[in-house]
Design a protein around this motif. Structure first.
Motif, mmCIF file in Angstrom:
data_model
loop_
_atom_site.group_PDB
_atom_site.id
_atom_site.type_symbol
_atom_site.label_atom_id
_atom_site.label_comp_id
_atom_site.label_asym_id
_atom_site.label_seq_id
_atom_site.Cartn_x
_atom_site.Cartn_y
_atom_site.Cartn_z
ATOM 1 N N TYR A 30 -26.595 7.881 37.105
ATOM 2 C CA TYR A 30 -25.575 6.869 36.842
ATOM 3 C C TYR A 30 -26.154 5.480 37.069
ATOM 4 O O TYR A 30 -26.803 5.223 38.087
ATOM 5 N N ASP A 31 -25.929 4.596 36.111
ATOM 6 C CA ASP A 31 -26.423 3.221 36.204
ATOM 7 C C ASP A 31 -25.232 2.276 36.237
ATOM 8 O O ASP A 31 -24.606 2.039 35.204
ATOM 9 N N LEU A 34 -25.019 -0.724 33.720
ATOM 10 C CA LEU A 34 -24.950 -0.462 32.281
ATOM 11 C C LEU A 34 -23.581 -0.857 31.749
ATOM 12 O O LEU A 34 -22.562 -0.362 32.217
#
Length: 123
Positions: A30-31, A34
């Motif tokens: 998970y970023d 983003l």
């Protein structure tokens, strides 16, 4: 008989290996940085304020006429593609095109009585 057992065991092991690998595989990390680009849009339901035609009867469909590169327009109760029938209502409008190239326009049209359409709109 042992040859069949060996082949069956190998097939079973390959199937189990696929299940194990599918359980282990996951998406990327998970970023939180983003973000959506400006080219991404979100959809929303759009419901018409006025339904002009629902094609529930032959009379509804008979108001539509064949236009450019169209041989016939008719009322049908089943369709070949998709769900094999209309999602809602009793029928659908089918256009039967002339034999033309795929990039040629095929049109159908209907002449509306302006007074009857505007009398149905409530402001």
């Amino acid at each position: 008989m042992s040859r069949l057992r060996g082949i069956s065991t190998m097939v079973a092991l390959v199937m189990l290996l696929q299940l194990v690998l599918a359980a282990v595989v996951s998406a990327g990390a998970y970023d939180p940085g983003l973000h959506e680009s400006e080219h991404v849009t979100t959809g929303e339901d759009l419901f018409p304020a006025l339904i002009i035609n629902d094609f529930n009867t032959q009379e509804d469909a008979s108001a539509w006429k064949a236009g450019t590169n169209t041989k016939e327009v008719k009322f049908v109760t089943s369709i070949q593609n998709g769900p094999n029938g209309p999602y809602e209502g009793a029928g659908a409008l089918e256009q039967i095109p002339n034999n033309v190239k795929v990039y040629e326009w095929r049109t159908i049209y209907r002449d509306f009585d302006q007074r009857s359409i505007f009398s149905l709109i409530v402001i």
